[in-house]
Scaffold this motif. Structure first.
Motif, PDB file in Angstrom:
ATOM      1  N   GLY A 108      31.938  77.983 -40.530  1.00 25.92           N
ATOM      2  CA  GLY A 108      30.535  77.625 -40.665  1.00 25.92           C
ATOM      3  C   GLY A 108      30.393  76.445 -41.609  1.00 25.92           C
ATOM      4  N   VAL A 190      32.924  75.469 -36.053  1.00 30.20           N
ATOM      5  CA  VAL A 190      31.477  75.566 -36.262  1.00 30.20           C
ATOM      6  C   VAL A 190      30.751  75.502 -34.919  1.00 30.20           C
ATOM      7  CG1 VAL A 190      29.465  74.396 -37.246  1.00 30.20           C
ATOM      8  CG2 VAL A 190      31.577  74.586 -38.579  1.00 30.20           C
ATOM      9  N   ASN A 193      30.787  78.580 -32.418  1.00 31.47           N
ATOM     10  CA  ASN A 193      29.866  79.676 -32.718  1.00 31.47           C
ATOM     11  C   ASN A 193      28.473  79.406 -32.159  1.00 31.47           C
ATOM     12  OD1 ASN A 193      31.653  81.387 -34.050  1.00 31.47           O
ATOM     13  ND2 ASN A 193      31.354  80.368 -36.011  1.00 31.47           N
ATOM     14  N   ASN A 257      28.625  86.299 -32.749  1.00 32.36           N
ATOM     15  CA  ASN A 257      27.677  85.260 -32.360  1.00 32.36           C
ATOM     16  C   ASN A 257      27.148  85.510 -30.953  1.00 32.36           C
ATOM     17  OD1 ASN A 257      27.615  83.037 -34.579  1.00 32.36           O
ATOM     18  ND2 ASN A 257      29.774  83.613 -34.388  1.00 32.36           N
ATOM     19  N   GLU A 282      27.681  83.400 -37.950  1.00 25.96           N
ATOM     20  CA  GLU A 282      27.773  82.072 -38.565  1.00 25.96           C
ATOM     21  C   GLU A 282      26.988  81.015 -37.786  1.00 25.96           C
ATOM     22  OE1 GLU A 282      28.872  81.143 -41.367  1.00 25.96           O
ATOM     23  OE2 GLU A 282      30.774  82.057 -41.939  1.00 25.96           O
ATOM     24  N   TYR A 285      23.306  79.919 -38.935  1.00 28.08           N
ATOM     25  CA  TYR A 285      23.179  78.928 -40.004  1.00 28.08           C
ATOM     26  C   TYR A 285      23.758  77.583 -39.575  1.00 28.08           C
ATOM     27  CZ  TYR A 285      22.314  83.136 -42.743  1.00 28.08           C
ATOM     28  OH  TYR A 285      21.797  84.320 -43.214  1.00 28.08           O
ATOM     29  N   ALA A 286      24.854  77.641 -38.811  1.00 25.19           N
ATOM     30  CA  ALA A 286      25.547  76.407 -38.428  1.00 25.19           C
ATOM     31  C   ALA A 286      24.690  75.516 -37.553  1.00 25.19           C
ATOM     32  CB  ALA A 286      26.848  76.746 -37.706  1.00 25.19           C
TER      33      ALA A 286
END
Length: 329
Positions: A108, A190, A193, A257, A282, A285-286
């Motif tokens: 992330g 990142v 996800n 995810n 994650e 937020y990513a």
């Protein structure tokens, strides 16, 4: 005996401790909860995650003292969610990682700063990227617990250091290989996800396998465009650290995810999905970090944009996917 610190008490941290202790490394394991540490000392398993995994306390030393855990190790593995990495490390002095190799097992980005974890460690703890590694899959913690054959890729700017760490990971059910693409692997981890969130939303909206296959194919082009813009170099994106990691996260029943996205597609709010899962996805937020970063890069990223609009602008998933499906080839 190698001395390794593992920072984090979740499923991936637990799986990494299992892998590393197979080779009788000395593992100093930081967990935030004193109750969890005491439970592990008493019963030799993590009470919250992968509780079927038993640990040999001759090699695994759980503790809530972060400074002591880091000080005792030559290798420091960061395995807390990216959204909490700033808080987790906040009490450490800025030279805490001096002369150590820092390994990010975090897939992330640091929220608000919109930077990779390795960049954060370099910026605030002065660890050069030549002394950092990243861990990529495809590898689910749940399958490590079951000792299913798994594969790891260790990204680095220093292949010799990456190979040394690979030797600590290899055992009868884990193969590990080094790759000289620290930044690309980390960004791809990142991105995958975010794509897994989209796959979960599609499943929740009752889109079928045909659609998901096309979306994942288009996602590889989206990832390639993004990587070329943010960190250009020649990459074989059909490798296991890129395509392989994307596929397992997009399709697996163990993917948090994908599960989170599936709940959103079924009509859950973000907050209700987070409460019911009780685990961090994650990608949530990513996607905000990547979306903000792309305001500067201006890469064509329809899947990322759709997921961002659904999660942060509260656009109807059904409406957004009606728009998205016409952008695929």
């Amino acid at each position: 005996m190698e001395k390794i610190a593992v920072i984090g008490g979740g499923s991936w941290a637990t799986a990494l401790v299992k892998i590393l202790s197979e080779n009788h490394s000395q593992i100093h394991w930081w967990m935030r909860s004193s109750n969890d540490v005491q439970h592990l000392i008493n019963y030799r398993h993590n009470p919250r995650y992968l509780s079927g995994v038993q640990f040999d306390l001759n090699y695994v030393k759980p503790s809530t003292d972060l400074k002591a855990v880091v000080a005792a190790a030559d290798w420091v593995i960061l395995a807390v969610p990216a959204a909490f990495i700033v808080e987790a490390l906040d009490d450490l002095p800025k030279d805490a990682f001096k002369d150590k190799v820092v390994v990010s097992a975090i897939k992330g980005m640091v929220p608000k700063e919109n930077i990779l974890v390795t960049d954060y460690v370099e910026k605030y703890y002065h660890v050069p990227n030549t002394h950092q590694l990243v861990i990529a899959g495809p590898c689910h913690a749940e399958e490590v617990a079951l000792e299913k054959q798994s594969y790891l890729t260790i990204g680095s700017h220093d292949l010799a250091t990456a190979e040394r760490f690979c030797e600590l990971l290899r055992n009868r059910y884990v193969k590990a290989n080094p790759l000289d693409d620290l930044d690309g692997i980390e960004y791809c981890a990142v991105m995958k996800n975010i794509i897994a969130l989209a796959c979960g939303i599609a499943r929740g909206l009752n889109y079928g396998d045909n659609f998901q296959a096309v979306m994942v194919s288009n996602a590889m082009f989206e990832i390639e465009r993004f990587l070329d813009a943010v960190m250009p170099m020649h990459r074989a994106l059909n490798g296991s650290a890129y395509l392989g990691d994307l596929l397992v996260t997009a399709y697996s029943q163990f993917s948090r995810n994908r599960t989170f996205g599936n709940m959103i597609g079924h009509g859950y709010t973000v907050k209700s999905a987070q409460i019911e899962m009780n685990m961090v996805a994650e990608g949530y937020y990513a996607v905000q970090s990547i979306y903000e970063l792309n305001k500067i890069l201006k890469v064509d990223m329809p899947i990322t944009t759709a997921v961002y609009l659904i999660l942060y602008e509260r656009i109807s998933p059904a409406v957004e996917f009606e728009i998205l499906k016409d952008k695929f080839k």
